[in-house]
Scaffold this motif. Sequence first.
Motif, PDB file in Angstrom:
ATOM      1  N   ARG A  68       0.833  -1.203   0.000  1.00 23.01           N
ATOM      2  CA  ARG A  68       0.000   0.000   0.000  1.00 23.01           C
ATOM      3  C   ARG A  68       0.873   1.260   0.000  1.00 23.01           C
ATOM      4  O   ARG A  68       0.382   2.357  -0.191  1.00 23.01           O
ATOM      5  N   ASN A  69       2.145   1.066   0.235  1.00 22.42           N
ATOM      6  CA  ASN A  69       3.117   2.140   0.071  1.00 22.42           C
ATOM      7  C   ASN A  69       3.492   2.210  -1.408  1.00 22.42           C
ATOM      8  O   ASN A  69       3.959   1.230  -1.985  1.00 22.42           O
ATOM      9  N   ALA A  70       3.264   3.367  -2.020  1.00 19.37           N
ATOM     10  CA  ALA A  70       3.419   3.495  -3.472  1.00 19.37           C
ATOM     11  C   ALA A  70       4.828   3.175  -3.947  1.00 19.37           C
ATOM     12  O   ALA A  70       5.009   2.537  -4.992  1.00 19.37           O
ATOM     13  N   ILE A  71       5.837   3.603  -3.195  1.00 24.82           N
ATOM     14  CA  ILE A  71       7.224   3.353  -3.603  1.00 24.82           C
ATOM     15  C   ILE A  71       7.528   1.864  -3.556  1.00 24.82           C
ATOM     16  O   ILE A  71       8.151   1.319  -4.491  1.00 24.82           O
ATOM     17  N   LYS A  72       7.072   1.176  -2.511  1.00 26.47           N
ATOM     18  CA  LYS A  72       7.305  -0.264  -2.419  1.00 26.47           C
ATOM     19  C   LYS A  72       6.586  -1.003  -3.539  1.00 26.47           C
ATOM     20  O   LYS A  72       7.126  -1.955  -4.118  1.00 26.47           O
ATOM     21  N   LEU A  73       5.376  -0.577  -3.846  1.00 27.37           N
ATOM     22  CA  LEU A  73       4.632  -1.229  -4.922  1.00 27.37           C
ATOM     23  C   LEU A  73       5.326  -1.010  -6.266  1.00 27.37           C
ATOM     24  O   LEU A  73       5.482  -1.945  -7.064  1.00 27.37           O
ATOM     25  N   TYR A  74       5.758   0.202  -6.493  1.00 29.29           N
ATOM     26  CA  TYR A  74       6.453   0.536  -7.739  1.00 29.29           C
ATOM     27  C   TYR A  74       7.718  -0.309  -7.890  1.00 29.29           C
ATOM     28  O   TYR A  74       7.977  -0.902  -8.947  1.00 29.29           O
ATOM     29  N   ASN A  75       8.480  -0.392  -6.810  1.00 29.48           N
ATOM     30  CA  ASN A  75       9.723  -1.170  -6.860  1.00 29.48           C
ATOM     31  C   ASN A  75       9.441  -2.662  -7.032  1.00 29.48           C
ATOM     32  O   ASN A  75      10.188  -3.372  -7.726  1.00 29.48           O
ATOM     33  N   TYR A  76       8.366  -3.138  -6.399  1.00 27.68           N
ATOM     34  CA  TYR A  76       8.001  -4.554  -6.552  1.00 27.68           C
ATOM     35  C   TYR A  76       7.692  -4.872  -8.018  1.00 27.68           C
ATOM     36  O   TYR A  76       8.168  -5.874  -8.556  1.00 27.68           O
ATOM     37  N   VAL A  77       6.906  -4.020  -8.651  1.00 31.10           N
ATOM     38  CA  VAL A  77       6.564  -4.250 -10.055  1.00 31.10           C
ATOM     39  C   VAL A  77       7.833  -4.277 -10.904  1.00 31.10           C
ATOM     40  O   VAL A  77       7.998  -5.146 -11.777  1.00 31.10           O
ATOM     41  N   LYS A  78       8.754  -3.364 -10.642  1.00 29.57           N
ATOM     42  CA  LYS A  78       9.980  -3.311 -11.439  1.00 29.57           C
ATOM     43  C   LYS A  78      10.817  -4.578 -11.270  1.00 29.57           C
ATOM     44  O   LYS A  78      11.457  -5.037 -12.225  1.00 29.57           O
ATOM     45  N   THR A  79      10.796  -5.165 -10.062  1.00 29.60           N
ATOM     46  CA  THR A  79      11.586  -6.378  -9.845  1.00 29.60           C
ATOM     47  C   THR A  79      11.019  -7.580 -10.600  1.00 29.60           C
ATOM     48  O   THR A  79      11.733  -8.563 -10.825  1.00 29.60           O
ATOM     49  N   GLN A  80       9.748  -7.513 -10.979  1.00 28.35           N
ATOM     50  CA  GLN A  80       9.123  -8.627 -11.689  1.00 28.35           C
ATOM     51  C   GLN A  80       9.431  -8.604 -13.183  1.00 28.35           C
ATOM     52  O   GLN A  80       9.167  -9.579 -13.885  1.00 28.35           O
ATOM     53  N   ILE A  81       9.965  -7.477 -13.669  1.00 28.66           N
ATOM     54  CA  ILE A  81      10.253  -7.338 -15.098  1.00 28.66           C
ATOM     55  C   ILE A  81      11.658  -7.859 -15.362  1.00 28.66           C
ATOM     56  O   ILE A  81      12.655  -7.263 -14.942  1.00 28.66           O
ATOM     57  N   VAL A  82      11.737  -8.980 -16.078  1.00 28.89           N
ATOM     58  CA  VAL A  82      13.049  -9.604 -16.291  1.00 28.89           C
ATOM     59  C   VAL A  82      13.425  -9.710 -17.770  1.00 28.89           C
ATOM     60  O   VAL A  82      14.510 -10.199 -18.097  1.00 28.89           O
ATOM     61  N   ASP A  83      12.550  -9.260 -18.663  1.00 29.03           N
ATOM     62  CA  ASP A  83      12.874  -9.268 -20.092  1.00 29.03           C
ATOM     63  C   ASP A  83      12.110  -8.136 -20.778  1.00 29.03           C
ATOM     64  O   ASP A  83      11.444  -7.332 -20.114  1.00 29.03           O
ATOM     65  N   ASP A  84      12.205  -8.077 -22.091  1.00 27.26           N
ATOM     66  CA  ASP A  84      11.585  -6.988 -22.840  1.00 27.26           C
ATOM     67  C   ASP A  84      10.148  -7.272 -23.266  1.00 27.26           C
ATOM     68  O   ASP A  84       9.526  -6.458 -23.951  1.00 27.26           O
ATOM     69  N   GLY A  85       9.609  -8.416 -22.885  1.00 24.24           N
ATOM     70  CA  GLY A  85       8.229  -8.743 -23.243  1.00 24.24           C
ATOM     71  C   GLY A  85       7.241  -7.863 -22.498  1.00 24.24           C
ATOM     72  O   GLY A  85       7.582  -7.179 -21.519  1.00 24.24           O
ATOM     73  N   THR A  86       5.994  -7.872 -22.941  1.00 20.69           N
ATOM     74  CA  THR A  86       4.956  -7.081 -22.287  1.00 20.69           C
ATOM     75  C   THR A  86       4.514  -7.759 -20.995  1.00 20.69           C
ATOM     76  O   THR A  86       4.271  -8.967 -20.957  1.00 20.69           O
ATOM     77  N   TYR A  87       4.414  -6.956 -19.943  1.00 23.61           N
ATOM     78  CA  TYR A  87       3.922  -7.423 -18.645  1.00 23.61           C
ATOM     79  C   TYR A  87       2.568  -6.776 -18.364  1.00 23.61           C
ATOM     80  O   TYR A  87       2.384  -5.583 -18.622  1.00 23.61           O
ATOM     81  N   TYR A  88       1.660  -7.574 -17.814  1.00 25.39           N
ATOM     82  CA  TYR A  88       0.301  -7.114 -17.536  1.00 25.39           C
ATOM     83  C   TYR A  88       0.156  -6.959 -16.028  1.00 25.39           C
ATOM     84  O   TYR A  88       0.292  -7.934 -15.277  1.00 25.39           O
ATOM     85  N   VAL A  89      -0.105  -5.726 -15.576  1.00 25.44           N
ATOM     86  CA  VAL A  89      -0.162  -5.414 -14.152  1.00 25.44           C
ATOM     87  C   VAL A  89      -1.620  -5.264 -13.729  1.00 25.44           C
ATOM     88  O   VAL A  89      -2.344  -4.412 -14.260  1.00 25.44           O
ATOM     89  N   PHE A  90      -2.066  -6.104 -12.783  1.00 27.47           N
ATOM     90  CA  PHE A  90      -3.414  -6.050 -12.239  1.00 27.47           C
ATOM     91  C   PHE A  90      -3.335  -5.536 -10.803  1.00 27.47           C
ATOM     92  O   PHE A  90      -2.707  -6.179  -9.948  1.00 27.47           O
ATOM     93  N   LEU A  91      -3.967  -4.419 -10.518  1.00 28.56           N
ATOM     94  CA  LEU A  91      -3.977  -3.852  -9.167  1.00 28.56           C
ATOM     95  C   LEU A  91      -5.427  -3.695  -8.712  1.00 28.56           C
ATOM     96  O   LEU A  91      -6.204  -2.949  -9.307  1.00 28.56           O
ATOM     97  N   ASP A  92      -5.784  -4.409  -7.641  1.00 26.12           N
ATOM     98  CA  ASP A  92      -7.157  -4.378  -7.118  1.00 26.12           C
ATOM     99  C   ASP A  92      -7.217  -3.549  -5.844  1.00 26.12           C
ATOM    100  O   ASP A  92      -6.303  -3.595  -5.019  1.00 26.12           O
TER     101      ASP A  92
END
Length: 417
Positions: A68-92
């Motif tokens: 729920r901390n925006a910086i932590k969420l942003y950094n978490y999403v970035k850590t999941q990106i490991v290649d140049d393919g498209t990533y689909y982010v679902f936030l509920d």
Amino acid sequence: MEIARQRYIQKLIDRKENGLVKVITGIRRCGKSYLLFHLYKNELLNIGIPSGHIIELALDDISNIEYRNAIKLYNYVKTQIVDDGTYYVFLDEIQLLESNFADLVNGLLHIENLDIYVTGSNSKFLSSDILTEFRGRGDEVRVFPFSFSEFVTAYDDVHTAWKDYYTYGGLPLVLTRKSDELKAEYLISLFQNIYINDIKERNNIRTDDELDILVDILASATGSLTNPVKLSNSFKSMSQKTLSDKTVKLYLDYLTDAFLIEKASRFDVKGKKYISSPSKYYFEDVGLRNARLNFRQQEENHIMENIIYTELRSRGYRVDVGVVETYETDITGTSKRKQLEIDFIANKGSNKYYIQSAFEMASPEKAGQEKKSLNKLNDSFRKFIIIKDDIKTSIDDNGLITMGIYDFLLNEKSLEI
């Protein structure tokens, strides 16, 4: 059983990778989260998207509370990106972020290979918020409760399904309640404890009963022409208290923002202009409307009109109430101006349809009355009369199409015959 919501899956597919954040909105408990995290996710997997390229976080889950901390969420999403393919982010439940959710989403949009989808609760995440917060970078996908064509798939008999639908509506969890008593209790509790309390909390409404009384008045007069002045007068008559028309207007806006009701404005067909007052209001879900009245006022004709309105809206039409001005001569030979009403004018792109909800046409006189306003129109757009009877669709000598309610509701393209 699982009910496929193909109408909304297609809307999401059509918006896939369009460079905007897909904002899924709608009344609470209409199935937004299930649509995104289950149905749409499965659709992506079925077309070959790797599961590792779908990043999903439900912020109302206690295990995700740190994000729920925006910086932590942003950094978490970035850590999941490991290649140049498209990533689909679902936030509920994105409104649970400790800081402005639009700042986070707009930041994620700067990462080129992300396709972002978000949902939120109505108390803090409304259509008016979206227009303001995302400043043109949001693409709203409005989700409605189950349509009748979705709802009926849980039944063996269309007539039983119709009775339940016009009584208890299309909120998904209604189908999990095994008895009429449990369905009624669920809807009554949901209306007061979730929807009304949400609106009061968001808008700092301190009075106990003003909003409740106004909702009761609206529920009793679904589909009737009204305006804030008339509603203010009805409020005084019902409660012996005063509520100004300005406050009524404010409360109507709150109810509309929470997706509980929608306003249908009147449009002068021949004059090609909107008439500012009066208007009609319809409920997003007829089950909630009926629950508000403790299931006392079960006028199937008015409920059917509400169902037709919400079906048109869920198909993506803009819907107005039509007015046709004409002149008629009375027995004295005096010509008088008269306004005839068309229940709905449905517009989508260049397509326009005129629709009358007639419930029944048991006599030639009744049929003539229902057709009168439509016969006064001189354009080439299709004109429909929808009745409750399970009849075969027919077209009369003037081109008016009479269609049964089941044919209309069960065929997504029923207006395109």
